[in-house]
Design a protein around this motif. Structure first.
Motif, PDB file in Angstrom:
ATOM      1  N   SER A   1       0.840  -1.192   0.000  1.00 24.24           N
ATOM      2  CA  SER A   1       0.000   0.000   0.000  1.00 24.24           C
ATOM      3  C   SER A   1       0.872   1.238   0.000  1.00 24.24           C
ATOM      4  CB  SER A   1      -0.888  -0.028   1.247  1.00 24.24           C
ATOM      5  OG  SER A   1      -1.558   1.185   1.377  1.00 24.24           O
TER       6      SER A   1
ATOM      7  N   GLU B   1      -6.373   0.432  -7.227  1.00 24.74           N
ATOM      8  CA  GLU B   1      -6.081  -0.865  -6.624  1.00 24.74           C
ATOM      9  C   GLU B   1      -5.845  -1.884  -7.721  1.00 24.74           C
ATOM     10  OE1 GLU B   1      -8.921  -2.117  -3.533  1.00 24.74           O
ATOM     11  OE2 GLU B   1      -9.056  -3.951  -4.722  1.00 24.74           O
TER      12      GLU B   1
ATOM     13  N   VAL C   1      -2.025  -1.257  -3.712  1.00 26.74           N
ATOM     14  CA  VAL C   1      -3.011  -0.184  -3.638  1.00 26.74           C
ATOM     15  C   VAL C   1      -2.282   1.152  -3.565  1.00 26.74           C
ATOM     16  CG1 VAL C   1      -4.863   0.841  -2.290  1.00 26.74           C
ATOM     17  CG2 VAL C   1      -4.679  -1.624  -2.423  1.00 26.74           C
TER      18      VAL C   1
END
Lengths: 218, 535
Positions: free
Chosen positions: A5, A101, A121
């Motif tokens: 992320s 994403e 993401v």
């Protein structure tokens, strides 16, 4: 599996939101798109060619590179303009976040629907500011251009760590990894979502939509 | 190193690295052409698109890159560098960035060459595409045209970053591990472009005083033979007579001094051993002495034509000026148009008090003045006219003029006797104060000479003068302000406020009170009528 992320944060004027988002999303997708696969016998495949295009921003002193694919561009623009509209509805000094994403599909048995497992993401947090006069806007143009440049360098840095990428699929599995619906390029499966925070910053406002690129719901 | 690598893999890897290097150069140069790049995606592979990316191949660029590589590959200790520089139409140039493709020893033995390495190189090229639009030189290159052009130079060997000025920044584009080493692609770029942006398009202040070549004869034919050919916009084919390109030790970089913005003196400081030949110079091409390596700069803007010039400059690169290299100091060596002449051209590196001046030392001039004063000189004893014209002394803007001006005597100049006489009086030096340049090179100087105030004759000789403010004449009162003020400064006191009178009147008031009351009661009807009237 762990999902990687990354968060990027930008502060822009209202009219710069669209271009800033396009710049960053396209930069990420440039790195996450490949040419079209052509499977040959014996499990080998050849890959098509990805072209690139320079785009100058009108409201920001910045130029970014995107994949030369109109379909892909249309999809991204649609998502970004929805985000922009939602931001402007929420109020002039809004805050929002748009997320890109990348996921893999995992086929499940009936009656369960397919799982979407994200592997990367990217979240872009946006602060919208209002500027009083033209001089400030001019400075903002340049500053935001520099900031976007830094964000591009951040993106490139993350991507060049060469961390997890889905394995190259066989012909039967290619739709679980790549978005094969486009004619000229083949990005990894992705979806774009966004959230708007109202000006108080305390609660998340109601707009929460999912833009699904593939018609995969069923 | 290659023990684990099959011959086929090794061959593939070499091919990948070679084409990667060529494509890298293409991407960088195309990004500095000043135009937007547009290529098309194609779903069916054509087989000629390396790394699955549509990157056009400009033949001239490929030719240059192949020549620089000369059959070798980037390897450990052998880096391929692309240097991007800016050159103004007046002939000044400045290095903007250097892109380096290097390899280090860290090997990744387990990686699959034909697949993973290839794909990662492809991602790295995409990153390069993105990053080339982000560095400051991109914006400059988009605006190139009449005032300046962007040039590129490819060299192979050791990386040289000295021309980028102090405080240059580095951005790493990416790394790819291979079984023979790790490929790294990075860019070092100059950040103090402030100098350029302040005077980028200024025409009012001449950059270097008098342009030296006005007084110069065109170079004679014998010198021509030694001249490097001008910067060429087409595929060059005159490079034959020059030393091998690999010899990067003989490269010198050129850059601007990064002292105050009004300066832009450029001097070349070749190594002493190479000064056997002059450096004749037209307005642009900088010829080279034999033995000096030429690395021709090619305009990356291939269609650009500067009509007034035979060709753009070619920078000569004398031997390593390690003592001059910028690092922390201001941009190392700088380029100046020098008159072509038969004598030796001894050029100095200016400023930087701690510059040893080693390379230029023997034949050149050492300058140990203060940092902000940069001085470029070309002294040729056999040609005093040249030296006069070539002497450009610049004083930085905002330099504190309280320092004593440097006289010829105070400088450690071997040929000080030939220095122009007008050295001491700066006011008369036309180069320091060109007649029509609006910003005075030394604004403090102007204020020192003029009196400034225009008021009522205030001199600094302590002469008492009556203060006569403007508009002080008053027609009503035939006196001036001072007299008026003095007169009315102490007015007499009001009668009612003086003490002894008031106490006396108080007593009288009290005594007269009953009488007054009796009178008021008698006239009470009148008072009532008056009050009614008011209502």
């Amino acid at each position: 599996m762990n999902c990687r992320s990354e968060v990027l944060e930008v502060t822009v004027e209202a009219r710069q939101v669209e271009e800033a988002m396009l710049a960053l999303l396209h930069t990420i997708l440039l790195h996450r798109s490949s040419g079209k696969f052509h499977y040959k016998k014996e499990g080998t495949y050849s890959i098509g060619t990805v072209g690139t295009l320079d785009i100058d921003c009108d409201f920001i002193d910045f130029t970014f590179v995107r994949v030369s694919s109109e379909e892909l561009d249309r999809g991204i623009r649609r998502a970004v303009s929805e985000f922009k509209d939602a931001l402007s509805i929420s109020g002039s000094d809004g805050m929002g976040q748009i997320s890109l994403e990348f996921y893999q599909k995992k086929k499940s048995r009936w009656p369960f629907s397919d799982e979407c497992i994200p592997w990367e993401v990217w979240s872009i947090k946006v602060n919208v500011v209002n500027l009083a006069n033209e001089q400030e806007r001019q400075i903002c143009r340049e500053k935001v251009g520099e900031k976007l440049g830094e964000k591009v360098i951040n993106v490139v840095e993350v991507i060049n760590r060469h961390e997890y990428l889905p394995k190259m699929p066989t012909q039967s599995e290619v739709d679980n990894v790549f978005d094969t619906s486009l004619k000229d390029v083949q990005p990894y499966l992705y979806k774009i979502t966004y959230q708007i925070t109202d000006t108080l910053g305390t609660s998340v406002s109601t707009t929460m939509r999912r833009l699904i690129k593939d018609t995969l719901a069923l | 190193m290659d023990s684990g690598l099959s011959p086929q893999d090794k061959k593939d890897l070499d091919k990948f690295i070679k084409f990667f290097a060529l494509k890298t150069v293409q991407v960088i140069v195309q990004a500095r052409l000043g135009e937007k790049i547009c290529t098309r995606s194609s779903s069916s592979p054509t087989g000629s698109d390396w790394f699955n990316l549509a990157i056009k191949d400009i033949p001239e660029v490929t030719h240059e890159a192949k020549k620089a590589l000369a059959g070798q590959l980037p390897g450990i200790g052998r880096s391929m560098c692309v240097e991007i520089s800016l050159k103004t139409s007046e002939g000044d140039s400045m290095e903007l960035e250097t892109w380096c493709l290097e390899m280090n020893e860290k090997c990744d033995k387990d990686i699959k060459v034909s697949y993973t390495v290839y794909n990662r190189l492809s991602v790295l090229l995409k990153s390069l595409l993105a990053i080339t639009r982000v560095t400051p030189a991109y914006k400059l290159s988009r605006k190139q045209g009449h005032d300046y052009v962007i040039l590129y130079r490819i060299y192979f060997g050791e990386v040289q970053l000295s021309g980028l000025g102090e405080g240059f920044q580095t951005v790493r584009v990416g790394v790819v591990g291979t079984p023979v080493g790790t490929i790294t692609l990075s860019c070092a770029y100059r950040i103090n472009l402030a100098f350029m942006s302040n005077r980028q398009f200024e025409r009012s202040a001449p950059i270097m005083g008098i342009i030296v070549d006005h007084f110069v004869d065109p170079p004679c034919s014998s010198q021509r033979a030694n001249m490097g050919h001008p910067c060429n916009y087409r595929a060059p084919d005159e490079e034959d007579g020059y030393a091998g390109v690999q010899d990067s030790q003989e490269v010198c970089t050129t850059s601007f001094s990064t002292s105050p913005p009004s300066q832009c003196v450029c001097t070349l400081s070749p190594s002493p051993s190479k000064l056997s030949k002059p450096l004749p110079l037209d307005s642009l091409p900088l010829p080279l002495a034999p033995g000096l390596v030429t690395h021709t700069l090619y305009a990356s803007r291939l269609s650009y034509h500067h009509p007034a010039q035979a060709g753009a400059a070619e920078l000569c690169h004398p031997a390593a000026n390690q003592g001059l290299h910028a690092g922390k100091e201001h941009g190392g060596v700088v380029l100046v148009p020098q008159p072509p002449h038969g004598a030796d051209a001894h050029l100095t590196v200016e400023h930087a008090a701690n510059t040893p001046g080693s390379s230029g030392g023997d034949d050149g001039l050492t300058h140990s003045g203060e940092r902000r004063r940069d001085e470029g000189r070309s002294v040729s004893p056999s040609d005093p006219v040249e030296s006069l014209n070539a002497f450009t002394r610049k004083i930085g803007a905002f330099v504190n003029k309280s320092n004593t001006p440097i006289t010829a005597a105070s400088l450690d100049l071997p040929f000080a006797a030939f220095a122009p006489r007008g050295l001491d009086s700066e006011e008369n030096d036309p180069m320091v104060q060109p007649p029509d340049s609006p910003p005075c090179p030394s604004p403090l100087q102007a204020s020192l000479h003029s009196q400034g105030s225009d008021g009522s004759g205030q001199q600094d000789d302590f002469v008492m003068v009556d203060f006569r403010p403007a508009f002080s004449k008053d027609d009503l009162l035939p006196m001036d302000l001072g007299t008026f003020y003095r007169e009315f400064q102490n007015p007499p006191q009001l009668a009612s406020l003086s003490l002894h009178i008031s106490s006396q009147s108080m007593a009288d008031d009290l005594d007269s009170l009953p009488e007054k009351l009796a009178v008021y009661e008698k006239n009470i009807d009148e008072f009532d009528a008056f009050v009614d009237m008011l209502q």
